[in-house]
Scaffold this motif. Structure first.
Motif, short mmCIF file in Angstrom:
data_model
loop_
_atom_site.label_atom_id
_atom_site.label_comp_id
_atom_site.label_asym_id
_atom_site.label_seq_id
_atom_site.Cartn_x
_atom_site.Cartn_y
_atom_site.Cartn_z
N UNK A 85 0.83 -1.22 0.00
CA UNK A 85 0.00 0.00 0.00
C UNK A 85 0.86 1.26 0.00
N UNK A 86 1.92 1.27 0.79
CA UNK A 86 2.78 2.46 0.84
C UNK A 86 3.52 2.66 -0.49
N UNK A 87 3.91 1.57 -1.14
CA UNK A 87 4.56 1.68 -2.44
C UNK A 87 3.61 2.31 -3.47
N UNK A 88 2.36 1.83 -3.47
CA UNK A 88 1.35 2.39 -4.37
C UNK A 88 1.08 3.86 -4.03
N UNK A 89 1.04 4.17 -2.73
CA UNK A 89 0.76 5.54 -2.29
C UNK A 89 1.88 6.48 -2.72
N UNK A 90 3.12 6.05 -2.59
CA UNK A 90 4.26 6.89 -2.99
C UNK A 90 4.26 7.12 -4.49
N UNK A 108 -3.09 1.97 4.67
CA UNK A 108 -1.84 1.48 5.26
C UNK A 108 -1.78 1.83 6.74
N UNK A 109 -2.31 2.98 7.10
CA UNK A 109 -2.29 3.41 8.49
C UNK A 109 -3.15 2.50 9.36
N UNK A 110 -4.21 1.95 8.80
CA UNK A 110 -5.03 1.01 9.57
C UNK A 110 -4.26 -0.27 9.88
N UNK A 111 -3.35 -0.65 8.98
CA UNK A 111 -2.53 -1.83 9.22
C UNK A 111 -1.38 -1.55 10.19
N UNK A 112 -0.85 -0.35 10.11
CA UNK A 112 0.29 0.02 10.97
C UNK A 112 0.02 1.39 11.58
N UNK A 117 5.92 6.82 9.06
CA UNK A 117 5.94 7.02 7.61
C UNK A 117 4.55 7.44 7.10
N UNK A 118 3.49 6.83 7.64
CA UNK A 118 2.14 7.19 7.19
C UNK A 118 1.81 8.64 7.56
#
Length: 182
Positions: A85-90, A108-112, A117-118
């Motif tokens: 998710x973070x890769x797609x977001x970046x 991604x923030x819901x997972x971590x 980073x989020x």
């Protein structure tokens, strides 16, 4: 036979319920003797009375020495779904698709939820959307989870940019001082 067992149990029950005399304590205190109070006056004139009682013992607590190494925060950044998710977001952020990037970062923030980073990327998206106050707030929240100086530096730079957009000299000075100490 049943009656004998029942009657024996009842007798044992009655015998065990009787109060036995307590052992007398050799250090009995006289009820007429009152403990002496020490009066201590502080600088403001407040009187503090301390009583020295035999029952209360004041002992200094020994604490374990604090370790100089920081404990690694388990923030969930190692999860494959989070990384994806973070890769797609970046990628979306770099392409200028800020709404899509924000949605992916929130997932991604819901997972971590303790990932700095989020918060960094959410604050960068807020800056791009001209919401400097929200960007500064998100970056400050990310500071509480940041574990590396690099992440702290990026968050403080984001705070500085957001403060400059708000013309907040106090926050700009605070971020400059924090960046000097990193």
């Amino acid at each position: 036979m049943y009656k004998i067992v029942l009657s024996t149990c009842m007798i044992l029950g009655l015998v065990s319920c009787q109060n036995l005399p307590m052992k007398s304590d050799s250090k009995k205190t006289d009820s007429t003797t009152k403990p002496q109070a020490k009066e201590i006056r502080n600088a403001n004139g407040v009187v503090i009375k301390t009583y020295e009682l035999d029952e209360i013992k004041r002992e200094k607590l020994h604490t374990a020495p604090s370790s100089t190494t920081k404990q690694k925060l388990e923030d969930g950044e190692s999860l494959p779904a989070y990384k994806n998710l973070m890769s797609q977001a970046k990628t979306s952020y770099n392409a200028g698709q800020f709404d899509k990037a924000e949605g992916l970062i929130l997932q991604a923030q819901r997972l971590a939820p303790q990932s700095a980073d989020t918060y960094l990327y959410l604050s960068l998206v807020a800056l791009q959307k001209n919401n400097a106050k929200n960007a500064e707030s998100l970056a400050r929240r990310g500071l509480s989870f940041a574990q590396t100086n690099t992440m702290k530096r990026q968050l403080w730079l984001t705070i500085q940019r957001a403060a400059q957009k708000q013309n907040n000299a106090k926050s700009v000075a605070e971020s400059k001082n924090a960046l000097k100490s990193l």
